[in-house]
Design an enzyme around this catalytic site. Structure first.
Site, mmCIF file in Angstrom:
data_model
loop_
_atom_site.group_PDB
_atom_site.id
_atom_site.type_symbol
_atom_site.label_atom_id
_atom_site.label_comp_id
_atom_site.label_asym_id
_atom_site.label_seq_id
_atom_site.Cartn_x
_atom_site.Cartn_y
_atom_site.Cartn_z
ATOM 1 C CD GLN A 10 8.989 6.732 -26.798
ATOM 2 O OE1 GLN A 10 8.297 6.922 -27.290
ATOM 3 N NE2 GLN A 10 9.842 6.753 -25.138
ATOM 4 C CB SER A 88 7.333 4.968 -33.790
ATOM 5 O OG SER A 88 6.493 4.659 -32.787
ATOM 6 C CG LEU A 89 8.036 10.531 -31.589
ATOM 7 C CD1 LEU A 89 8.794 11.088 -32.219
ATOM 8 C CD2 LEU A 89 6.810 11.313 -31.614
ATOM 9 N NE ARG A 113 2.512 8.034 -32.096
ATOM 10 C CZ ARG A 113 3.642 7.744 -31.526
ATOM 11 N NH1 ARG A 113 4.833 8.158 -30.681
ATOM 12 N NH2 ARG A 113 3.710 6.437 -32.344
ATOM 13 C CG HIS A 192 4.315 0.718 -32.617
ATOM 14 N ND1 HIS A 192 3.326 1.260 -33.472
ATOM 15 C CD2 HIS A 192 4.901 1.304 -31.982
ATOM 16 C CE1 HIS A 192 3.972 2.465 -33.049
ATOM 17 N NE2 HIS A 192 5.102 2.565 -32.475
ATOM 18 C CD GLN A 240 2.801 5.775 -35.564
ATOM 19 O OE1 GLN A 240 2.651 5.789 -34.457
ATOM 20 N NE2 GLN A 240 3.763 6.605 -36.694
#
Length: 290
Positions: A10, A88-89, A113, A192, A240
């Site tokens: 993202q 991340s994503l 998510r 996060h 994560q």
């Protein structure tokens, strides 16, 4: 040579992404539309931009475009990578590429998510440039420092913090005189970090309803900066959400592989830029002497 595919997360999204892919993979586009209940192609190509920037939509769009980009790359090149990693994503695209789950399952996971992250406590993220992570932590350990989290370890001198808007503003005041730059990122949550704890709890329950396939390609985990073990997928995907993205350490691990060749798949070249920074700041190997 070690072929490595990396997938952005993202923040790399942009209007028009995936334009060259949707017509080539109509069956996957139809599957995405069925899961999401709207046209993913229309969202990516027409927006509106504020909807594409909404976490609940951004992550689904990034996953879809990333997955199509991977399928296209392998189809065109005939080469399966030796390692995959995502920021991340982007880690969900990496797991799809490695065969942990099929396209639809991955999109179901990402949809849940994204919803949980969007519904978690509001906040934001702030980038800090020109200081090492240890230097940033040293400032944040002061008695007058606000409770913010180190969220992304993107490069040796690029760290991202997460927290509430007020706490990030206070942290920025402490850091601005020592860092080269401190600026907010265009995200709507404190990702996060501690503010994602409730999302992580709910996501762990959601993941319990899925079974994952043995990985065909090593996937580097954001949480550990090392390859996944097959039985670690639910745990590491849960971790994560509240753990820092250890991108710099992950790239260091990959740079230690024989003749690493990186290919960024998806919109933009954000990760390519970070990899260049990480590579440039690695210690020069000592010359052997006879």
């Amino acid at each position: 040579m070690t072929v490595i595919h990396v997938f952005p997360g993202q923040g790399a999204h942009r209007l028009g992404m995936g334009k060259e892919l949707f017509e080539s993979y109509p069956h996957l586009v139809r599957q995405a539309d069925a899961v999401l209940g709207y046209s993913i192609e229309e969202l990516c190509l027409e927006g509106p931009p504020e909807l594409l920037a909404d976490t609940r939509y951004t992550q689904c769009a990034m996953y879809t475009v990333g997955a199509l980009s991977y399928v296209e790359r392998v189809r065109e090149s005939g080469v399966t990578p030796d390692f995959v990693a995502g920021h991340s994503l982007g880690e969900y695209v990496a797991l799809f590429a490695a065969g942990a789950f099929d396209f639809v399952t991955g999109l179901e996971l990402v949809t849940r998510r994204a919803t949980l992250m969007a519904e978690a406590a509001p906040g934001g993220m702030t980038a800090v440039l020109g200081l090492t992570a240890d230097q940033v932590r040293s400032v944040l350990e002061r008695d007058d420092a606000p409770p913010v989290d180190v969220a992304n370890l993107n490069a040796p001198e690029q760290t991202v913090l997460s927290g509430t808007a007020d706490d990030l503003a206070a942290a920025s005041v402490l850091l601005k005189d020592e860092a080269k730059a401190v600026f907010p990122l265009k995200v709507s949550g404190a990702f996060h970090g501690r503010h994602m704890a409730s999302a992580a709890t709910e996501f762990e329950r959601f993941l319990a309803g899925y079974r994952f396939v043995r990985l065909r390609i090593p996937v580097i985990s954001n949480a550990t900066a090392r390859p996944y073990e097959d039985d670690e997928i639910p745990d590491l995907l849960t971790r994560q959400l509240t753990s820092p993205v250890r991108w710099s350490d992950s790239v260091d691990f990959l740079l230690d592989q024989p003749e690493p060749e990186f290919h960024e798949l998806g919109p933009g070249q954000v990760l390519t830029g970070l990899i260049g920074q990480i590579r440039a700041q690695r210690p020069v190997p000592a010359m052997a002497t006879s």
